[in-house]
Design a protein around this motif. Structure first.
Motif, PDB file in Angstrom:
ATOM      1  N   ALA A  59      -5.049  -1.737  -3.687  1.00 40.39           N
ATOM      2  CA  ALA A  59      -5.592  -0.805  -4.686  1.00 40.39           C
ATOM      3  C   ALA A  59      -6.498   0.224  -4.022  1.00 40.39           C
ATOM      4  CB  ALA A  59      -6.354  -1.577  -5.761  1.00 40.39           C
ATOM      5  N   ARG A  60      -7.369  -0.228  -3.147  1.00 35.41           N
ATOM      6  CA  ARG A  60      -8.300   0.686  -2.460  1.00 35.41           C
ATOM      7  C   ARG A  60      -7.529   1.689  -1.599  1.00 35.41           C
ATOM      8  NH1 ARG A  60     -13.454   0.108  -2.654  1.00 35.41           N
ATOM      9  NH2 ARG A  60     -13.496  -2.135  -2.949  1.00 35.41           N
ATOM     10  N   HIS A  61      -6.520   1.215  -0.868  1.00 32.38           N
ATOM     11  CA  HIS A  61      -5.711   2.123  -0.041  1.00 32.38           C
ATOM     12  C   HIS A  61      -4.951   3.144  -0.882  1.00 32.38           C
ATOM     13  CE1 HIS A  61      -6.032  -0.975   3.276  1.00 32.38           C
ATOM     14  NE2 HIS A  61      -6.413   0.145   3.860  1.00 32.38           N
ATOM     15  N   ALA A  94      -6.642  -6.219  -3.874  1.00 32.71           N
ATOM     16  CA  ALA A  94      -7.766  -5.276  -3.921  1.00 32.71           C
ATOM     17  C   ALA A  94      -7.667  -4.277  -2.766  1.00 32.71           C
ATOM     18  CB  ALA A  94      -9.094  -6.024  -3.873  1.00 32.71           C
ATOM     19  N   ALA A  95      -7.266  -4.726  -1.600  1.00 21.74           N
ATOM     20  CA  ALA A  95      -7.102  -3.819  -0.454  1.00 21.74           C
ATOM     21  C   ALA A  95      -5.987  -2.812  -0.725  1.00 21.74           C
ATOM     22  CB  ALA A  95      -6.809  -4.617   0.817  1.00 21.74           C
ATOM     23  N   ARG A 117       0.807   3.846  -3.192  1.00 16.09           N
ATOM     24  CA  ARG A 117       0.456   5.271  -2.994  1.00 16.09           C
ATOM     25  C   ARG A 117       1.571   6.171  -3.499  1.00 16.09           C
ATOM     26  NH1 ARG A 117      -1.584   3.425   1.966  1.00 16.09           N
ATOM     27  NH2 ARG A 117       0.310   4.128   3.004  1.00 16.09           N
ATOM     28  N   THR A 173      -8.037 -10.667  -2.640  1.00 15.87           N
ATOM     29  CA  THR A 173      -8.501  -9.642  -1.702  1.00 15.87           C
ATOM     30  C   THR A 173      -7.364  -8.760  -1.177  1.00 15.87           C
ATOM     31  OG1 THR A 173      -8.421 -11.258   0.096  1.00 15.87           O
ATOM     32  CG2 THR A 173     -10.553 -10.936  -1.004  1.00 15.87           C
ATOM     33  N   SER A 203       0.828  -1.210   0.000  1.00 14.92           N
ATOM     34  CA  SER A 203       0.000   0.000   0.000  1.00 14.92           C
ATOM     35  C   SER A 203       0.859   1.255   0.000  1.00 14.92           C
ATOM     36  CB  SER A 203      -0.930   0.012   1.219  1.00 14.92           C
ATOM     37  OG  SER A 203      -1.885  -1.020   1.130  1.00 14.92           O
ATOM     38  N   HIS A 242      -8.245   5.000 -10.992  1.00 14.27           N
ATOM     39  CA  HIS A 242      -8.307   6.316 -10.335  1.00 14.27           C
ATOM     40  C   HIS A 242      -8.037   7.362 -11.402  1.00 14.27           C
ATOM     41  CE1 HIS A 242      -7.917   9.452  -7.308  1.00 14.27           C
ATOM     42  NE2 HIS A 242      -6.865   9.875  -7.994  1.00 14.27           N
ATOM     43  N   LEU A 267     -10.442   2.476  -7.496  1.00 20.44           N
ATOM     44  CA  LEU A 267     -11.765   1.912  -7.251  1.00 20.44           C
ATOM     45  C   LEU A 267     -12.084   0.879  -8.320  1.00 20.44           C
ATOM     46  CD1 LEU A 267     -13.701   5.190  -6.408  1.00 20.44           C
ATOM     47  CD2 LEU A 267     -12.885   3.439  -4.804  1.00 20.44           C
ATOM     48  N   PRO A 268     -12.843  -0.173  -7.947  1.00 20.31           N
ATOM     49  CA  PRO A 268     -13.180  -1.196  -8.940  1.00 20.31           C
ATOM     50  C   PRO A 268     -14.159  -0.657  -9.975  1.00 20.31           C
ATOM     51  CG  PRO A 268     -14.329  -1.615  -6.883  1.00 20.31           C
ATOM     52  CD  PRO A 268     -13.407  -0.453  -6.637  1.00 20.31           C
ATOM     53  N   TRP A 315      -9.369  -1.806 -11.999  1.00 20.83           N
ATOM     54  CA  TRP A 315      -9.476  -0.813 -10.928  1.00 20.83           C
ATOM     55  C   TRP A 315      -8.894   0.472 -11.494  1.00 20.83           C
ATOM     56  CZ3 TRP A 315     -10.423  -1.620  -5.423  1.00 20.83           C
ATOM     57  CH2 TRP A 315     -10.934  -2.897  -5.143  1.00 20.83           C
TER      58      TRP A 315
END
Length: 172
Positions: A139-141, A136-137, A110, A133, A106, A159, A145-146, A157
């Protein structure tokens, strides 16, 4: 490029000697397919990737080995394929199993996405298997977004930055 705990070292073919061990766990390939590379395979891959662009010149390849600031040991990598005249980037990250679960992926994702934005990239994408998963976590952090789009059983995913980075070339 750096982050709080990581150094981003530009990829070179000599990194294969250390990275072959980082990438040796079969579990790293559960969702992406394939198997751990041999030293010769990894050297050949890194030699191709370190050129920095696709043979036709339409893609810029940026690859970094992730090293801990504490001891400079390699723990994984991040990569970005920049296309569409520098406006879109596809990103990926891999952290060796010994270093997973500590937030390194993450942190690296970032930092990579922030850096890409400063270069003028306005859309960042990653393809992630729906059952992965942990990725995916990450990517979300990292702010992705999916979407409803799938390619080869991987979900896209994404942004998109609302505006170009603030710089003299892009005054607000």
């Amino acid at each position: 490029m750096t982050s709080d705990r990581l150094l981003f070292a530009p990829l070179s073919a000599t990194d294969a000697d250390e990275m072959v061990h980082v990438l040796s766990a079969k579990s790293l390939y559960t969702f992406t397919g394939g198997s751990p590379p041999t030293l010769d395979e990894l050297r050949a891959r890194y030699t191709r990737q370190s050129i920095g662009r696709s043979p036709d010149g339409t893609q810029e390849w940026r690859n970094w080995i992730l090293r801990t600031k504490q001891d400079a040991h390699a723990i994984g990598y991040v990569q970005a394929t920049i296309m569409d005249e520098g406006r879109r980037a596809e990103v990926a990250w891999v952290i060796g199993t010994s270093w997973q679960g500590q937030g390194y992926a993450s942190e690296a994702a970032r930092a990579l996405i922030t850096w890409l934005h400063t270069t003028g990239v306005t859309t960042v994408q990653a393809h992630i298997h729906p059952a992965h998963t942990a990725s995916a976590a990450v990517a979300r952090h990292a702010g992705l977004l999916p979407t409803d789009h799938f390619d080869d059983d991987e979900q896209l995913w994404q942004h998109s930055f609302d505006h170009p980075p603030h710089s003299p070339a892009h005054p607000h």
